[in-house]
Design a protein around this motif. Sequence first.
Motif, short mmCIF file in Angstrom:
data_model
loop_
_atom_site.label_atom_id
_atom_site.label_comp_id
_atom_site.label_asym_id
_atom_site.label_seq_id
_atom_site.Cartn_x
_atom_site.Cartn_y
_atom_site.Cartn_z
N LEU A 161 23.65 -26.81 26.08
CA LEU A 161 22.65 -27.91 26.90
C LEU A 161 21.48 -26.62 26.02
CD1 LEU A 161 23.27 -28.61 30.56
CD2 LEU A 161 23.14 -29.98 28.62
N LEU A 162 21.08 -25.68 26.07
CA LEU A 162 19.62 -24.69 25.41
C LEU A 162 20.38 -24.95 24.28
CD1 LEU A 162 19.60 -21.62 28.02
CD2 LEU A 162 18.06 -24.02 28.19
N VAL A 163 21.43 -25.02 23.36
CA VAL A 163 21.33 -25.11 22.27
C VAL A 163 20.60 -26.51 21.74
CG1 VAL A 163 23.04 -24.82 20.40
CG2 VAL A 163 23.10 -22.99 21.65
N HIS A 164 21.76 -27.58 22.66
CA HIS A 164 21.71 -28.97 22.24
C HIS A 164 20.59 -29.30 22.62
CE1 HIS A 164 22.97 -32.71 20.73
NE2 HIS A 164 22.40 -33.41 22.57
N LEU A 165 19.03 -28.39 23.87
CA LEU A 165 17.41 -29.38 23.58
C LEU A 165 17.00 -28.44 22.17
CD1 LEU A 165 17.16 -28.13 27.61
CD2 LEU A 165 16.49 -29.74 26.31
N ALA A 166 17.50 -27.23 21.34
CA ALA A 166 16.63 -26.49 20.92
C ALA A 166 17.11 -27.11 19.53
CB ALA A 166 16.90 -25.22 20.98
N ALA A 167 18.22 -27.45 18.94
CA ALA A 167 18.32 -28.27 17.31
C ALA A 167 19.74 -29.09 18.61
CB ALA A 167 18.86 -27.09 16.69
N LEU A 174 22.11 -11.21 6.47
CA LEU A 174 21.14 -10.24 7.32
C LEU A 174 21.52 -9.77 8.77
CD1 LEU A 174 17.38 -10.56 5.76
CD2 LEU A 174 19.23 -8.53 5.03
N ALA A 175 21.57 -11.15 9.49
CA ALA A 175 22.04 -11.47 11.20
C ALA A 175 23.23 -9.80 11.55
CB ALA A 175 21.82 -12.06 11.38
N ALA A 181 18.51 -14.95 15.14
CA ALA A 181 18.55 -14.44 13.64
C ALA A 181 19.44 -15.83 12.85
CB ALA A 181 19.05 -12.89 13.48
N SER A 182 19.74 -16.95 13.93
CA SER A 182 20.89 -17.37 13.82
C SER A 182 19.71 -19.22 13.08
CB SER A 182 22.06 -18.31 13.90
OG SER A 182 21.49 -18.47 15.47
N VAL A 183 18.03 -19.01 13.93
CA VAL A 183 17.71 -20.13 13.78
C VAL A 183 17.06 -20.38 12.62
CG1 VAL A 183 15.87 -21.38 14.44
CG2 VAL A 183 17.83 -20.48 16.39
N PRO A 184 16.67 -20.93 11.78
CA PRO A 184 15.84 -21.33 10.26
C PRO A 184 14.09 -21.36 10.93
CG PRO A 184 17.37 -23.71 10.66
CD PRO A 184 17.78 -22.64 11.63
N PHE A 185 13.98 -20.70 11.56
CA PHE A 185 12.84 -20.85 11.82
C PHE A 185 10.81 -21.13 10.60
CE2 PHE A 185 14.07 -18.52 15.12
CZ PHE A 185 13.53 -19.13 16.46
N ALA A 186 10.81 -21.37 10.94
CA ALA A 186 9.94 -22.42 9.51
C ALA A 186 8.61 -20.79 10.11
CB ALA A 186 8.96 -22.94 9.94
N ALA A 207 11.75 -11.35 18.47
CA ALA A 207 10.69 -11.31 17.55
C ALA A 207 11.81 -10.86 16.37
CB ALA A 207 10.12 -10.79 17.78
N VAL A 208 11.81 -9.76 16.11
CA VAL A 208 13.26 -9.52 14.71
C VAL A 208 14.07 -10.30 14.71
CG1 VAL A 208 14.30 -7.69 14.03
CG2 VAL A 208 12.42 -6.78 15.76
N GLY A 209 14.53 -11.00 15.13
CA GLY A 209 15.95 -11.82 14.97
C GLY A 209 14.51 -13.10 13.94
N ALA A 210 13.60 -13.82 15.30
CA ALA A 210 13.52 -14.65 14.54
C ALA A 210 12.91 -14.32 12.97
CB ALA A 210 11.81 -14.73 15.07
N VAL A 211 12.56 -13.04 13.03
CA VAL A 211 12.05 -12.79 11.63
C VAL A 211 12.96 -12.68 10.00
CG1 VAL A 211 11.33 -10.75 9.81
CG2 VAL A 211 10.22 -11.49 11.98
N VAL A 212 14.23 -12.33 10.82
CA VAL A 212 15.50 -13.40 10.07
C VAL A 212 15.60 -14.40 10.36
CG1 VAL A 212 18.31 -12.36 9.69
CG2 VAL A 212 16.83 -10.53 10.46
#
Length: 344
Positions: A300-306, A105-106, A142-147, A91-96
């Motif tokens: 594989l998980l990274v590739h599935l996500a983005a 910031l990460a 923290a490394s993913v550019p979440f909306a 959660a904290v990572g997603a905020v960043v």
Amino acid sequence: MAGGPGPLHHVRGVLGESVRVGPAPGAHRVAIRGSLVLLVALSTLLVLDRLDLAIAAAFGAFASLYGGRRPAPGRWRTQAWMGALLASCAAVGAVVGATPWRAWLAIPLVAAVAGLATWASDRQGWRPPGPFFLVFAAGACASVPFAPADVPLVPLVAAATAATAVLLGALEQVVLPTRKPAPPHPPRDPRIRWQVVRAVVAVAVAGSLATAIGGDHPYWAMLAAVVPFAVSHAHGQLARGVQRVVGTVLGLGVAWLLLAADLPPLPTILVAVALQAVVELVIGWNYGIGLVAITPLAMLLVHLAAPIPVDALLTSRLLETVLGVVVGSLAVVAIRPWRRRVGS
């Protein structure tokens, strides 16, 4: 001696580490639990067309790895606690990740998680020990550019997956009950303060260097830097670094074959679930061998996500892993307790 292990039960691994040839006792249970949790989570996300949240589901699934391989009374509490910590870090990572300054910031975020988790692991006797999974959760998110609208979904997915892991663990205790108490916590490391300092410094330096040179995934360098601190003695820490590099190189070959096949989402999920089972079956033999399965699973998980170009993904993984291992190894060697010389 009669009844003792035969000559083929153990061999010597990388840098002399003892390797059991065969799954550790109870490893098949963890493999089944972890694979089922990941299958349910990823299949649900596929149906909802939200595979971009696959990595959050993976962090929740990590809760099933804690508390020992065999069911024991109260194990569900350990798994629930670790699931809450994993979801909180995500959660904290997603905020960043939702900020335009996420790359820099990460670094302090993940360094703080590494230090606190190193200390908590020693105090609470985590099994498996060390800060790795919490660092992974915080750094990756923290490394993913979440909306902004997706930020609350990250801990929700992680927590739901962790809850599934806890329920499966509790069900195992009901179906296969045991009255044996959980193994006692390992003795506390009197040098834990130095372990914390090494973990914080290694993560901060590795993350700063990877970000400064424009690395695509700086958290991979931070992850590799914190790997040694799952063990307490310097020899084992340095061995972990070597195993990380060797296992990653071999695992990237497997990842290239799988990603080059360009499988549809459902077969990709099934391969990831199978790799999750393999990881838990072999990680008890040797950390380096386990990485041959962990690396393609992560890719594989990274590739599935983005999805991104395969060559760039694999090259980034290799370079940032080597960078992190070098920094972590230097921290092990250079950061030592200061002792005043007698008679000075």
